[in-house]
Scaffold this motif. Structure first.
Motif, PDB file in Angstrom:
ATOM      1  N   GLU A 152       0.834  -1.200   0.000  1.00  0.00           N
ATOM      2  CA  GLU A 152       0.000   0.000   0.000  1.00  0.00           C
ATOM      3  C   GLU A 152       0.872   1.254   0.000  1.00  0.00           C
ATOM      4  N   LEU A 153       2.019   1.185   0.681  1.00  0.00           N
ATOM      5  CA  LEU A 153       2.945   2.318   0.683  1.00  0.00           C
ATOM      6  C   LEU A 153       3.490   2.569  -0.722  1.00  0.00           C
ATOM      7  N   ILE A 154       3.800   1.513  -1.431  1.00  0.00           N
ATOM      8  CA  ILE A 154       4.292   1.667  -2.809  1.00  0.00           C
ATOM      9  C   ILE A 154       3.240   2.379  -3.666  1.00  0.00           C
ATOM     10  N   LYS A 155       1.978   2.043  -3.469  1.00  0.00           N
ATOM     11  CA  LYS A 155       0.901   2.724  -4.199  1.00  0.00           C
ATOM     12  C   LYS A 155       0.894   4.224  -3.885  1.00  0.00           C
ATOM     13  N   LEU A 156       1.093   4.560  -2.617  1.00  0.00           N
ATOM     14  CA  LEU A 156       1.120   5.964  -2.222  1.00  0.00           C
ATOM     15  C   LEU A 156       2.292   6.689  -2.872  1.00  0.00           C
ATOM     16  N   LEU A 157       3.459   6.055  -2.887  1.00  0.00           N
ATOM     17  CA  LEU A 157       4.634   6.668  -3.504  1.00  0.00           C
ATOM     18  C   LEU A 157       4.428   6.861  -5.004  1.00  0.00           C
ATOM     19  N   GLU A 158       3.824   5.889  -5.644  1.00  0.00           N
ATOM     20  CA  GLU A 158       3.546   6.008  -7.081  1.00  0.00           C
ATOM     21  C   GLU A 158       2.526   7.099  -7.365  1.00  0.00           C
ATOM     22  N   ALA A 159       1.716   7.419  -6.356  1.00  0.00           N
ATOM     23  CA  ALA A 159       0.731   8.494  -6.481  1.00  0.00           C
ATOM     24  C   ALA A 159       1.280   9.833  -6.004  1.00  0.00           C
ATOM     25  N   GLY A 160       2.598   9.915  -5.774  1.00  0.00           N
ATOM     26  CA  GLY A 160       3.220  11.175  -5.430  1.00  0.00           C
ATOM     27  C   GLY A 160       3.067  11.587  -3.976  1.00  0.00           C
ATOM     28  N   ILE A 161       2.736  10.636  -3.100  1.00  0.00           N
ATOM     29  CA  ILE A 161       2.480  10.925  -1.678  1.00  0.00           C
ATOM     30  C   ILE A 161       1.381  11.983  -1.554  1.00  0.00           C
ATOM     31  N   VAL A 162       0.374  11.852  -2.415  1.00  0.00           N
ATOM     32  CA  VAL A 162      -0.745  12.786  -2.458  1.00  0.00           C
ATOM     33  C   VAL A 162      -1.996  12.099  -1.907  1.00  0.00           C
ATOM     34  N   ASN A 163      -2.764  12.815  -1.100  1.00  0.00           N
ATOM     35  CA  ASN A 163      -4.032  12.289  -0.578  1.00  0.00           C
ATOM     36  C   ASN A 163      -3.852  10.954   0.136  1.00  0.00           C
ATOM     37  N   TYR A 164      -2.935  10.906   1.095  1.00  0.00           N
ATOM     38  CA  TYR A 164      -2.642   9.659   1.784  1.00  0.00           C
ATOM     39  C   TYR A 164      -3.861   9.062   2.476  1.00  0.00           C
ATOM     40  N   MET A 165      -4.836   9.910   2.825  1.00  0.00           N
ATOM     41  CA  MET A 165      -6.017   9.415   3.542  1.00  0.00           C
ATOM     42  C   MET A 165      -6.897   8.511   2.677  1.00  0.00           C
ATOM     43  N   PHE A 166      -6.682   8.496   1.379  1.00  0.00           N
ATOM     44  CA  PHE A 166      -7.449   7.623   0.485  1.00  0.00           C
ATOM     45  C   PHE A 166      -6.823   6.238   0.340  1.00  0.00           C
ATOM     46  N   PHE A 167      -5.685   6.031   1.006  1.00  0.00           N
ATOM     47  CA  PHE A 167      -5.002   4.740   0.928  1.00  0.00           C
ATOM     48  C   PHE A 167      -5.196   3.986   2.246  1.00  0.00           C
ATOM     49  N   ILE A 294       7.078  12.079  -8.998  1.00  0.00           N
ATOM     50  CA  ILE A 294       7.021  13.510  -8.734  1.00  0.00           C
ATOM     51  C   ILE A 294       5.812  14.191  -9.376  1.00  0.00           C
ATOM     52  N   TYR A 295       5.297  13.647 -10.483  1.00  0.00           N
ATOM     53  CA  TYR A 295       4.311  14.383 -11.279  1.00  0.00           C
ATOM     54  C   TYR A 295       2.956  14.573 -10.587  1.00  0.00           C
ATOM     55  N   PRO A 296       2.399  13.572  -9.921  1.00  0.00           N
ATOM     56  CA  PRO A 296       1.149  13.827  -9.190  1.00  0.00           C
ATOM     57  C   PRO A 296       1.329  14.844  -8.064  1.00  0.00           C
ATOM     58  N   LEU A 297       2.514  14.857  -7.429  1.00  0.00           N
ATOM     59  CA  LEU A 297       2.747  15.831  -6.363  1.00  0.00           C
ATOM     60  C   LEU A 297       2.722  17.255  -6.922  1.00  0.00           C
ATOM     61  N   VAL A 298       3.409  17.492  -8.034  1.00  0.00           N
ATOM     62  CA  VAL A 298       3.401  18.822  -8.647  1.00  0.00           C
ATOM     63  C   VAL A 298       1.987  19.194  -9.077  1.00  0.00           C
ATOM     64  N   ALA A 299       1.276  18.231  -9.645  1.00  0.00           N
ATOM     65  CA  ALA A 299      -0.088  18.488 -10.105  1.00  0.00           C
ATOM     66  C   ALA A 299      -1.001  18.880  -8.951  1.00  0.00           C
ATOM     67  N   GLN A 300      -0.914  18.145  -7.845  1.00  0.00           N
ATOM     68  CA  GLN A 300      -1.749  18.448  -6.689  1.00  0.00           C
ATOM     69  C   GLN A 300      -1.407  19.824  -6.114  1.00  0.00           C
ATOM     70  N   ALA A 301      -0.125  20.148  -6.054  1.00  0.00           N
ATOM     71  CA  ALA A 301       0.285  21.455  -5.539  1.00  0.00           C
ATOM     72  C   ALA A 301      -0.282  22.583  -6.398  1.00  0.00           C
ATOM     73  N   ILE A 302      -0.256  22.404  -7.708  1.00  0.00           N
ATOM     74  CA  ILE A 302      -0.808  23.418  -8.608  1.00  0.00           C
ATOM     75  C   ILE A 302      -2.313  23.555  -8.406  1.00  0.00           C
ATOM     76  N   LEU A 303      -3.014  22.451  -8.300  1.00  0.00           N
ATOM     77  CA  LEU A 303      -4.459  22.498  -8.090  1.00  0.00           C
ATOM     78  C   LEU A 303      -4.818  23.182  -6.774  1.00  0.00           C
ATOM     79  N   MET A 304      -4.026  22.933  -5.739  1.00  0.00           N
ATOM     80  CA  MET A 304      -4.341  23.456  -4.411  1.00  0.00           C
ATOM     81  C   MET A 304      -3.927  24.916  -4.220  1.00  0.00           C
ATOM     82  N   ASN A 305      -2.851  25.332  -4.908  1.00  0.00           N
ATOM     83  CA  ASN A 305      -2.267  26.646  -4.604  1.00  0.00           C
ATOM     84  C   ASN A 305      -2.116  27.554  -5.817  1.00  0.00           C
TER      85      ASN A 305
END
Length: 382
Positions: A152-167, A294-305
């Motif tokens: 499950e941690l690998i899934k989170l890392l592949e998702a850019g450590i974004v929205n951890y509460m959904f894992f 890295i890409y989902p993390l950058v994407a989430q940051a842009i969406l949020m800020n």
């Protein structure tokens, strides 16, 4: 007798909320619970309250000297003596049903378990839709599912450590973990919590440590949001900017080194990414870094800020891209695809929630103690 559960609370300058949280837990009248409070507030209001009630269930330490938030979290955890621990915010609550699951966990040698969802409670003034306080109660089942935490941690890392509460990951914040697991983390990493975000740091560290983790479908905690919380600040578009503006860096014993693979700007998203990778390094398991995307993390940051610091984020992302020798078209194409995927995922969640049984919204809820009582009454009626 050793407590079955220790609830760790690190508090600073939110005295009125912390007092109500302590009262709500003590209302269970359960001798199997210890409440460990590390107080770094500017006043002695909580100390005076604890002195008056003189409860043997409350372990309390007051220190108003300049210390970092992480140091205060570690101090609270150090004070715990229970077989299992749970980290709560000073505006949160716990439900008595948690004790039944702790008995089950002890009998079955479960290292970690947590609920898939929490019960949201907005203190008065914390949310524009609930000016006088609001509690949201959803229907639930009582199932249990065993989870491979490392997968499950690998899934989170592949998702850019974004929205951890959904894992389906283990956690100490609003989760339940054997104290022995937390002690192992301290031995390997140097402390119970590190980096800038104690919840993300521990999510990764516990996932790398526990062998027997379960997800419980029934909510066991109340997630409070008060006017002084970071969640409430996000509604106002705060918590973004330059790294030097981060309150997380205040009063640290040594200068903090930001992770080389995270863009150098201040946001909730980048703090989570930095803390997650920091935890992997602290646990001395660098092989997991290869899964970070890295890409989902950058994407989430842009969406949020994007409304606050869009140009600054792009500048810092470009700096990282050049340092990593990534083609500009490739980098921003992947970020764009991640933005699209995150938007689609959000729409799917909204659609799924709209198709399920509607939540019950209870308004005019003045504090966490009342929220706990109203929740119990609502659940018993359904």
């Amino acid at each position: 007798m050793r407590p079955l559960l220790s609830i760790a609370i690190a508090t600073k300058d939110r005295e009125q909320y912390c007092i109500k949280t302590i009262q709500s837990i003590l209302s269970f009248d359960d001798d199997r619970i210890q409440i460990a409070v590390a107080d770094n507030s500017g006043t002695t209001a909580v100390k005076e309250f604890v002195d008056i009630i003189a409860s043997p269930k409350v372990t309390y330490f007051y220190d108003n000297s300049p210390i970092s938030s992480i140091d205060n979290f570690n101090r609270a955890m150090e004070m715990t003596t229970g077989e299992y621990i749970c980290l709560l915010g000073d505006d949160d609550g716990i439900l008595p049903e948690a004790m039944d699951y702790l008995v089950w966990a002890k009998q079955n040698n479960v290292d970690s378990f947590c609920c898939k969802d929490t019960i949201p409670y907005f203190w008065p003034g914390a949310h524009p839709n609930y000016e006088n306080g609001g509690l949201i109660v959803s229907k639930f089942t009582e199932g249990k599912r065993k989870i491979d935490s490392k997968k499950e941690l690998i899934k989170l890392l592949e998702a850019g450590i974004v929205n951890y509460m959904f894992f389906d990951l283990p956690k100490s914040y609003h989760g339940f973990v054997k104290k022995d697991v937390m002690l192992e983390i301290k031995e390997r990493s140097g402390d119970f919590y590190g980096a800038l975000s104690p919840d993300i740091f521990s999510v990764v560290a516990i996932a790398l440590s526990c062998k027997n983790h379960y997800i419980i479908d029934k909510p066991l905690t109340i997630a409070g949001v008060c006017r002084k919380s970071t969640t409430a600040d996000q509604f106002l578009g705060l918590h973004s900017g330059e790294l030097k503006d981060m309150p997380h860096l205040k009063n640290r014993k040594v200068p903090y080194v930001w992770d080389k693979d995270i863009p150098e700007f201040y946001s909730v998203t980048t703090i989570w990414g930095d803390s997650g990778l920091n935890s992997i390094d602290a646990m001395k398991m660098p092989e997991y870094r290869k899964h970070f995307n890295i890409y989902p993390l950058v994407a989430q940051a842009i969406l949020m800020n994007r409304k606050q610091i869009l140009n600054y984020m792009v500048e810092k992302c470009e700096k990282l891209r050049k340092e990593r020798s990534i083609n500009k078209l490739v980098f921003w194409s992947k970020v764009s695809c991640s933005i699209f995927s995150l938007c689609v995922d959000k729409m799917r969640r909204i659609y799924k929630n709209s198709g399920s049984s509607k939540s019950i919204v209870i308004e005019d809820v003045e504090d966490i103690l009342q929220a706990f009582k109203l929740y119990s009454q609502t659940v018993n009626k359904t």
